[in-house]
Design a protein around this motif. Structure first.
Motif, mmCIF file in Angstrom:
data_model
loop_
_atom_site.group_PDB
_atom_site.id
_atom_site.type_symbol
_atom_site.label_atom_id
_atom_site.label_comp_id
_atom_site.label_asym_id
_atom_site.label_seq_id
_atom_site.Cartn_x
_atom_site.Cartn_y
_atom_site.Cartn_z
ATOM 1 N N GLY A 1 -13.942 -57.122 -23.133
ATOM 2 C CA GLY A 1 -14.737 -57.790 -24.302
ATOM 3 C C GLY A 1 -16.186 -56.702 -24.162
ATOM 4 N N ARG A 2 -15.928 -55.566 -23.493
ATOM 5 C CA ARG A 2 -17.442 -54.778 -23.642
ATOM 6 C C ARG A 2 -16.991 -53.266 -23.255
ATOM 7 N NH1 ARG A 2 -17.262 -57.482 -18.436
ATOM 8 N NH2 ARG A 2 -17.837 -55.981 -16.773
ATOM 9 N N LEU A 3 -17.810 -52.635 -23.269
ATOM 10 C CA LEU A 3 -17.624 -51.187 -22.955
ATOM 11 C C LEU A 3 -18.937 -50.827 -21.921
ATOM 12 C CD1 LEU A 3 -16.194 -49.688 -26.086
ATOM 13 C CD2 LEU A 3 -15.132 -49.594 -23.796
ATOM 14 N N ASP A 4 -19.983 -51.465 -21.715
ATOM 15 C CA ASP A 4 -21.116 -51.402 -21.013
ATOM 16 C C ASP A 4 -20.917 -52.132 -19.554
ATOM 17 O OD1 ASP A 4 -22.922 -49.924 -22.730
ATOM 18 O OD2 ASP A 4 -22.626 -51.858 -24.263
ATOM 19 N N ASP A 5 -21.543 -51.881 -18.663
ATOM 20 C CA ASP A 5 -21.741 -52.424 -17.390
ATOM 21 C C ASP A 5 -20.318 -52.674 -16.696
ATOM 22 O OD1 ASP A 5 -24.471 -53.045 -17.777
ATOM 23 O OD2 ASP A 5 -24.086 -54.732 -18.988
ATOM 24 N N PHE B 1 -22.138 -45.005 -22.637
ATOM 25 C CA PHE B 1 -22.368 -46.475 -22.481
ATOM 26 C C PHE B 1 -23.278 -46.623 -21.320
ATOM 27 C CE2 PHE B 1 -18.507 -45.888 -24.988
ATOM 28 C CZ PHE B 1 -18.797 -46.762 -25.867
ATOM 29 N N TYR C 1 -11.983 -52.374 -24.186
ATOM 30 C CA TYR C 1 -12.812 -53.208 -24.957
ATOM 31 C C TYR C 1 -12.157 -54.532 -25.239
ATOM 32 C CZ TYR C 1 -15.257 -55.061 -28.788
ATOM 33 O OH TYR C 1 -16.111 -56.052 -29.529
#
Ligand code: NCD
Length: 361
Positions: free
Chosen positions: A145-149, A174, A141
């Motif tokens: 900056g994200r946990l998807d895609d 996710f 994260y």
């Protein structure tokens, strides 16, 4: 949920809430300095560990609590033949929360059923390691900056690497996740992970032997150590131990923004030259682990419980009189008193798996 034995006990919302708490601890450490005053964490480590045990201890000390425990099974009553259930009952009289590492798969589950206080699985055999996953999630994260895609490559010992099993499971919470599973044939992800986790959830995955070929597509590369202590055949370990070595040349094949993770300890699977690469995140991951363990302790002690909905409990049929577990690494195989429980993992194919270690009946 008052224990953390398997990462899937936490819903996506709870995982995100723990990340939020960890970020708040990072930003405002003083706010939490007395949160666990007069609370005691017992670290019961029946198997070697440096970072996980000290990370738990540092986490509890940062929260103003205290710690007790042992780091060598030889110094505990287990060496006199005490069962995990009895040890857990005894420690439940002294401490407020337990972190347990054990070489037998399912041992922390047995402890959680007997301790009367929250139990955290700090690694059980080659099975699960949910708090390493918490460290991994915060690292992903913060770096991406994200946990998807994300396309996530796992490389090395995917059979015995318990951190791999827990992180793959967690990432199914996710969206847009794709896995690239890079290992020798002998060390592929166990079939229960493929069938019950990836296929069941429709998660795209690819199995490959080549790290070089996988490299350009990856957002995350999760390197792992070949788990020497889980091999029964030393010659097989020696044949496989140098299967993958990440070096500066291979890093040239990767995306500019890829992150390299490793639960550590490292043996030789990442050459030291890679440490200077800004994409090397494994030492940051260690730091992140402490913050996530702080967040988890606060949650399990009900000090900062949060509002996130719990993971939906799946109702599966459990049978106790039909099968005996034959996995020599399972706690049921070395402690006679434990009832062998099997869950119906796949009702269509009538596949039953051991509740403690996931071994197929
Ligand atoms: C891992 C473990 O114990 O499973 N280490 C850790 O907890 N950070 C990985 C390993 O031992 O290879």
């Amino acid at each position: 949920m008052n224990n953390l034995i398997d990462i899937m006990q936490l819903s996506k919302e709870e995982l995100l809430e723990l990340i939020d708490t960890a970020l708040d601890i990072i930003a405002n450490p003083d706010k939490y300095a007395e949160s666990c005053k007069r609370k005691k964490l017992a670290t019961l480590f029946f198997e070697p560990s440096t970072r996980t045990r000290l990370s738990f201890e540092a986490a509890m000390l940062e929260l103003g609590g205290s710690v007790l425990g042992f780091s060598d099974a030889g110094t505990s009553s287990a060496s006199k033949g005490e069962s995990v259930a009895d040890t857990a009952k005894v420690i439940g009289c002294y401490a407020d929360i337990i972190a347990m590492r054990h070489p037998k798969e399912g041992a922390p589950l047995v402890a959680s059923r007997n301790a009367g206080i929250p139990v955290i699985n700090a690694g059980d055999g080659g099975h699960n390691h949910p708090t390493q996953t918490l460290a991994d999630l915060l690292t992903i994260y913060r770096e991406m900056g994200r946990l998807d895609d994300l396309t996530i490559g796992f490389c090395g010992d995917l059979k015995y690497g318990r951190t791999v099993h827990s992180l793959i499971s967690a990432m199914t919470r996710f969206t847009g996740i794709k896995f690239v599973l890079i290992s020798p044939k002998e060390l592929e992800v166990p079939s229960y992970m493929i069938e019950d986790v990836l296929v069941k959830n429709n998660i795209p995955y690819e199995i490959t032997r080549s790290l070089e070929e996988a490299m350009p597509s990856l957002d995350i590369l999760y390197m792992t150590r070949i788990q020497k202590e889980r091999f029964t055949d030393e010659a097989e370990y020696n044949r496989l131990k140098d299967s993958y070595i990440l070096d500066a040349d291979k890093m040239k094949l990767a995306k500019e923004k890829m992150a390299v993770l490793h639960p550590l300890p490292r043996v030789n699977e990442i050459s030291v030259a890679v440490d200077k690469d800004p994409r090397a995140c494994y030492f940051k991951q260690v730091r992140n682990g402490k913050y996530m363990r702080e967040a988890l302790i606060l949650k399990l002690l009900g000090i900062k419980a949060g509002n996130a909905a719990h993971a939906e409990e799946q109702t599966v049929e459990v049978v106790t009189d039909k099968f005996k577990c034959t996995n020599p690494r399972c706690i049921t195989c070395c402690e006679q008193e434990i009832v062998h429980e099997f869950k119906l993992a796949d009702p269509e194919k009538m596949v039953y798996r051991c509740v403690y270690c996931e071994h197929e009946a």
